[in-house]
Design a protein around this motif. Structure first.
Motif, PDB file in Angstrom:
ATOM      1  N   TYR A  51      30.996  46.304  41.472  1.00  0.00           N
ATOM      2  CA  TYR A  51      31.800  46.276  40.244  1.00  0.00           C
ATOM      3  C   TYR A  51      31.615  45.037  39.509  1.00  0.00           C
ATOM      4  O   TYR A  51      32.370  45.043  38.408  1.00  0.00           O
ATOM      5  N   GLU A  52      31.304  44.012  40.182  1.00  0.00           N
ATOM      6  CA  GLU A  52      31.195  42.639  39.422  1.00  0.00           C
ATOM      7  C   GLU A  52      32.562  42.155  38.562  1.00  0.00           C
ATOM      8  O   GLU A  52      32.462  41.775  37.423  1.00  0.00           O
ATOM      9  N   VAL A  53      33.760  42.439  39.310  1.00  0.00           N
ATOM     10  CA  VAL A  53      34.984  42.093  38.666  1.00  0.00           C
ATOM     11  C   VAL A  53      35.184  40.597  38.475  1.00  0.00           C
ATOM     12  O   VAL A  53      35.511  40.109  37.556  1.00  0.00           O
ATOM     13  N   ALA A  54      34.735  39.953  39.631  1.00  0.00           N
ATOM     14  CA  ALA A  54      34.969  38.444  39.384  1.00  0.00           C
ATOM     15  C   ALA A  54      33.735  37.837  38.667  1.00  0.00           C
ATOM     16  O   ALA A  54      32.614  38.285  39.037  1.00  0.00           O
ATOM     17  N   ASP A  55      33.993  36.805  37.701  1.00  0.00           N
ATOM     18  CA  ASP A  55      32.646  36.373  37.001  1.00  0.00           C
ATOM     19  C   ASP A  55      32.080  35.587  38.187  1.00  0.00           C
ATOM     20  O   ASP A  55      32.437  34.737  39.228  1.00  0.00           O
ATOM     21  N   PHE A  56      30.675  35.533  37.934  1.00  0.00           N
ATOM     22  CA  PHE A  56      29.663  34.769  38.895  1.00  0.00           C
ATOM     23  C   PHE A  56      29.788  33.100  38.539  1.00  0.00           C
ATOM     24  O   PHE A  56      29.729  32.806  37.371  1.00  0.00           O
ATOM     25  N   THR A  57      29.969  32.658  39.622  1.00  0.00           N
ATOM     26  CA  THR A  57      29.935  31.115  39.480  1.00  0.00           C
ATOM     27  C   THR A  57      29.940  30.438  40.971  1.00  0.00           C
ATOM     28  O   THR A  57      29.926  31.382  42.022  1.00  0.00           O
ATOM     29  N   GLY A  58      29.526  29.223  41.064  1.00  0.00           N
ATOM     30  CA  GLY A  58      29.208  28.732  42.437  1.00  0.00           C
ATOM     31  C   GLY A  58      28.142  28.899  43.011  1.00  0.00           C
ATOM     32  O   GLY A  58      27.957  28.110  44.006  1.00  0.00           O
ATOM     33  N   SER A  67      39.474  36.250  36.662  1.00  0.00           N
ATOM     34  CA  SER A  67      39.123  37.552  36.585  1.00  0.00           C
ATOM     35  C   SER A  67      39.919  38.664  37.199  1.00  0.00           C
ATOM     36  O   SER A  67      40.125  39.625  36.624  1.00  0.00           O
ATOM     37  N   PHE A  68      40.617  38.303  38.197  1.00  0.00           N
ATOM     38  CA  PHE A  68      41.606  39.327  38.868  1.00  0.00           C
ATOM     39  C   PHE A  68      42.780  39.232  37.965  1.00  0.00           C
ATOM     40  O   PHE A  68      43.557  40.511  37.776  1.00  0.00           O
TER      41      PHE A  68
END
Length: 965
Positions: A56-63, A222-223
């Motif tokens: 679902y890719e709710v959290a933005d990609f980072t790290g 994001s959440f």
């Protein structure tokens, strides 16, 4: 395109292959990667753990920017075809990283395709997938859970036409939890000339960097957006992010999700990892209770309502965590086995409300709780025996056992787990559940963090039902072998059920389990005989897994022990020493250590002869001598001692004939092996008709045993057919030779799909012989294609083990040069001749006496290609070196080397003439060649008379005109 349903399935692809089982079900599904659809906020909030699902890719990609950059660099590297094994523990962020990579690659013009493993677990979606590449920059294939795929299934996937488009860059990204399965996969990929690499996803840094904090902040924002919290900046992590538990991407995301959910609900967030897990599982229970308590909640107002109680749903979610998504009939049968109070279809429908299928177009049930790590923890916490603040369920142990030991009602599905031919299990044999390849690794992973899962449930179950681990596959065997806390008795029980002999899909797992068990046995025993037997067994299984050096080391240790024991008690132990020596010889030969292998085989035969000469000779002793003589014949042949090899093979066959006449029973395969060995040795001595008769008997014998047990004997039939084709060609039976060679190649290709480590060499040899037959038939293009493929395989084999493969590689490269030269493709032939010279130099460095003549001829051919490419100076250097070597060799053995010397001298004279060297020197060299050819023509006019006349004419033409007085 028309998609026609066969047996209820309707799935098609355009621009790719479909590999199917015998019943028409696809082995795997290929789908174009799609941008994920973000679900409705209300649906996500019903069960907050849904926000952690990577799809679902709710959290933005980072790290993970550095890891992403490395993937982009790999994708844009030069090899046309490349594969990468991306691995790390569950929760490390592999799937999310791959999704981000897929998204950016698609935006940059790559066609991105996903492969889902299909046998026994999923049905294909209706319709078709258009996988034509059209204007794509390249194709990127992503394979999740690659370590759970049987190696044979991955082999079929790698052969898909989608990955072999001319001039189209191809990248294969395989996601896995460990690197254990990688060596076998890498060897398979090498068959397709793929560049290979690994990328271990490291834990998030905690050494003062901001990586974890940045990831927490991004996930928290994001959440929070789904909860309607405009400014979440004042929501702190529930625990210190520097703790080792937060090295996982999932752990940081869980911390952010729980912190935000606790703020929104007015709860106090827990402060440790176990507490975060329990918090999220409590929210699952709350969701089930709300659905059941809300009588107006309806899937479809016109049809039915949600009826499953939270208690029943808890049990079903537990079962689904083990099975993963399965076809509806399998799910119905399993729930009925569990004895749940409602009818199974209703429960599965309600479960689908909570956990809908990952792909709505695929009609599966029992979608598991996600992420995987949360499902593993849920299993562990539901099973009694932990101290966490979470209610264990008394029904959980029985449920786990029922799920794992169930006999599926759908034989059509379970049969698929046995291989892509669609062969069903043996009559009377219970078919294993199709989801074991998920269930056993899942429980093993849970046991790593929750010891009671292993000690109280997994290992007692495997001690009672060890076949479950074997049926679960290579990844499960590896996982069990690698777990430090694994129960010794359970591993012992598993080891006793492991198949003997080669096994493509399980070879490495078998070796890992055996290694773990054998060393424990060795440490527990003071009995040297047992010690030696254990090492012998381990050496065999390492050998079949492709770990030849380890196998030889283990066999050497076994031999040394048997030597000591045979010195003390020869009557009891000498025969076992002889057998151990025989196997050790085979392993040494596999490493290319031919002289050492021969010495060991000779020792084995000598020892067996002494046993035969004793007072208590048995038919078994004679049979063992026959086996040792057969091995010795092969070893002698490998070092060029053909007459002695034939004598050993004939003696072995005579022993078998004598014992057979005395009433001793032999298997058909044993007699066939004797005939194959004898035929090869007769052929080495030029006795072609006798060789052909012996090998024909071998082919007939192997055909019989292959009908009964193809897994054990197909490679022997393939070998026999290869030899048969060569000898048929020698007696001018061209059509029969072609048929045998083509059948051999077909069989070797099937074997390579199962285990390239074990069978690449056989395929390479068969392709070379097929090329020879194609030349004889006048099919030049097909001959080149077969020989070129053989060369590519031998290059790969020689890179891994030059001692065992350089000689064959040099021979195949020489054939390629000849084929190209016949079509005047000199520019293409030149780099091949250069490679051949380099290989020959390696051979000469190891054994000058055996290989200097080959180097000289390779230099001669290189000089010819250099000359045709107008590189005259380099051509002269090459042919001068060839002359020097041939001159030295001819001095010691004129009969063998004078023809090559004469040929090289003739070429050298031409080179010097073309470069306008001193004419007297040209004539001196040409004169030497002419004298040698005249001598050769006198002894063998049919072979050398024409060349002698040509050289004589050239010499006369170059002589200066006589000067008048």
């Amino acid at each position: 395109m028309i998609v026609r349903a066969e047996g209820g399935f309707a799935y098609g692809v355009i621009g790719a292959d479909i590999h199917v089982f015998g019943d028409g079900t696809p082995l795997y599904l290929l789908e174009l990667w799609r941008v994920p659809r973000t679900p409705e906020p209300d649906w996500l909030l019903e069960s907050p753990s849904r926000m952690l699902n990577a799809r679902y890719e709710v959290a933005d990609f980072t790290g993970r920017e550095e890891d992403l950059a490395e993937l982009h660099q790999w994708r844009d590297s030069r090899p046309r075809r490349a594969a990468r094994w991306l691995y790390g523990p569950g929760g490390q962020g592999k799937t999310r990283l791959a999704a981000e990579f897929a998204s950016r690659s698609a935006d940059q013009g790559w066609t991105v395709v996903t492969a889902a493993h299909g046998p026994g677990t999923v049905h294909p979606p209706p319709g078709s997938q258009d996988l034509r590449l059209r204007h794509a920059r390249g194709v990127l294939l992503i394979v999740d859970y690659a370590d759970r795929w049987p190696l044979t299934h991955l082999s079929w996937l790698f052969s898909n036409a989608l990955l072999h488009k001319p001039d189209m860059p191809t990248r294969i990204l395989l996601l896995a939890r460990t690197g254990d399965s990688w060596p076998g996969v890498r060897a398979t990929l090498a068959n397709h000339e793929a560049s290979t690499s690994t990328h271990e996803l490291a834990p998030l840094s905690s050494d003062g960097s901001a990586q974890r904090a940045e990831m927490y902040d991004a996930a928290r924002s994001s959440f929070a957006a789904f909860y309607g919290i405009a400014d979440p900046s004042d929501i702190p992590p529930p625990a210190s992010l520097d703790h080792e538990d937060f090295g996982l991407t999932l752990a940081v995301h869980m911390a952010a999700l729980v912190a935000v959910d606790a703020r929104a609900t007015g709860s106090r967030p827990p402060s440790d990892m176990a507490g975060l897990t329990v918090y999220l599982l409590d929210r699952e229970h709350l969701h089930w209770a709300r659905l059941h308590g809300d009588g107006t909640h309806e899937l479809n107002p016109a049809e039915r309502t949600y009826r499953t109680s939270p208690q029943v749903m808890n049990q079903v979610v537990f079962a689904a965590a083990l099975t993963g998504a399965v076809p509806a009939p399998t799910g119905v049968a399993m729930l009925r086995d569990l004895g749940l109070e409602l009818d199974a279809p209703q429960i599965l429908t309600d479960h689908g409300v909570c956990y809908p299928p990952a792909n709505p177009t695929i009609p599966t049930v029992l979608e598991p709780l996600y992420p995987d790590r949360l499902a593993e923890d849920f299993l562990a916490l539901t099973l009694p025996g932990h101290t966490a603040d979470y209610p264990a369920a008394p029904w959980a142990p029985a449920t786990a056992k029922t799920v794992l030991t169930a006999e599926t009602a759908e034989t059509a599905h379970t049969a698929r787990t046995w291989g892509p031919t669609g062969n069903a299990p043996t009559v009377g044999e219970a078919a294993p559940p199709p989801y074991l390849s998920r269930a056993i690794p899942t429980l093993t992973a849970a046991a790593e963090r929750w010891p009671h899962v292993g000690s109280d449930y997994l290992y007692p179950l495997l001690k009672q039902h060890p076949q479950l681990a074997v049926q679960a596959g290579n990844a499960a065997l590896f996982a069990l072998a690698m777990q430090e806390s694994a129960d010794t008795d359970a591993l012992e029980a598993i080891e006793r059920l492991l198949p003997h002999g080669p096994h493509a899909d399980l070879a490495q797992g078998i070796a890992a389990i055996t290694y773990r068990v054998i060393y424990q046995r060795i440490e527990r025993t003071d009995d040297l005989r047992l010690n030696a037997m254990y090492r012998t067994q381990l050496a065999e299984r390492l050998h079949y897994a492709g770990f030849h050096e380890l196998a030889a080391d283990m066999a050497h240790a076994s031999v040394e022990i048997w030597r000591r024991l045979a010195d003390d008690e020869p009557f009891i132990n000498a025969s076992l020493l002889a057998s151990s020596l025989n196997w050790y010889s085979t392993y040494l030969a596999k490493l290319g250590q031919r002289e050492e292998a021969l010495q060991t085989a000779e020792e084995a035969v000598a020892l067996n002869r002494r046993l035969i000469d004793g007072d208590h000779t048995t038919s078994h002793d004679e049979q063992t001598l026959g086996d040792a003589l057969g091995n010795l014949a092969t070893r002698l042949s490998e070092v060029g001692r053909g007459a002695e090899a034939l004598a050993a093979a004939e003696e072995a066959a005579a022993i078998r004939d004598r014992l057979g006449a005395a009433g001793v029973h032999f298997y058909v395969s044993e007699n066939a092996r004797d005939q194959l060995n004898l035929g090869a040795r007769l052929a080495d001595q030029g006795r072609t008709e006798e060789a052909l008769a012996a090998i024909e008997k071998a082919v007939i014998g192997f055909r019989k045993v292959v009908e009964v047990n193809p897994a054990a004997h197909t490679f022997e039939l393939a070998t026999a057919l290869n030899n048969y084709g060569s000898h048929l060609l020698e007696v001018d039976r061209l059509a029969d030779a072609l048929a045998a060679a083509e059948e051999s190649v077909t069989l070797w290709r099937q074997l390579v799909l199962k285990s390239s480590l074990a069978h690449d060499q056989g395929l390479a040899m068969a392709l070379f012989n097929l090329g020879t037959c194609k030349v004889a038939a006048g099919h030049q293009a097909e001959a080149y294609a077969a020989t070129d493929e053989s060369a590519k395989l031998y290059r790969k084999l020689a890179a891994r083990n030059p001692a065992a493969n350089d000689e064959s590689l040099a021979t195949v490269l020489g054939r390629l040069t000849t084929l190209l030269q016949s079509e005047e493709r000199y520019a293409e032939a030149l780099p091949i001749t250069t490679d051949r010279v380099a290989v020959c130099r390696r051979l000469v460095a190891a054994d000058p006496a055996a290989y200097e003549a080959g180097l000289a001829h390779a230099l001669f051919e290189q000089s010819m290609m250099l000359s045709e490419c107008n590189r005259e100076l380099q051509a002269r250097f090459a042919v001068e070196e060839a002359v020097d070597i041939h001159r030295r060799l001819a001095g010691a053995d004129p009969a063998a080397h004078l023809p090559r010397l004469a040929q090289a001298l003739y070429a050298l004279s031409a080179s010097k003439y073309d470069m306008h060297d001193d004419m007297s020197e040209v004539l001196n060299i040409l004169s030497e060649s002419m004298v040698i050819y005249q001598h050769l023509a006198t002894a063998d006019p049919e072979t050398f008379a024409d060349t002698a006349r040509e050289v004589r004419a050239t010499f006369a033409e170059l002589l200066p005109e006589p000067q008048g007085l």
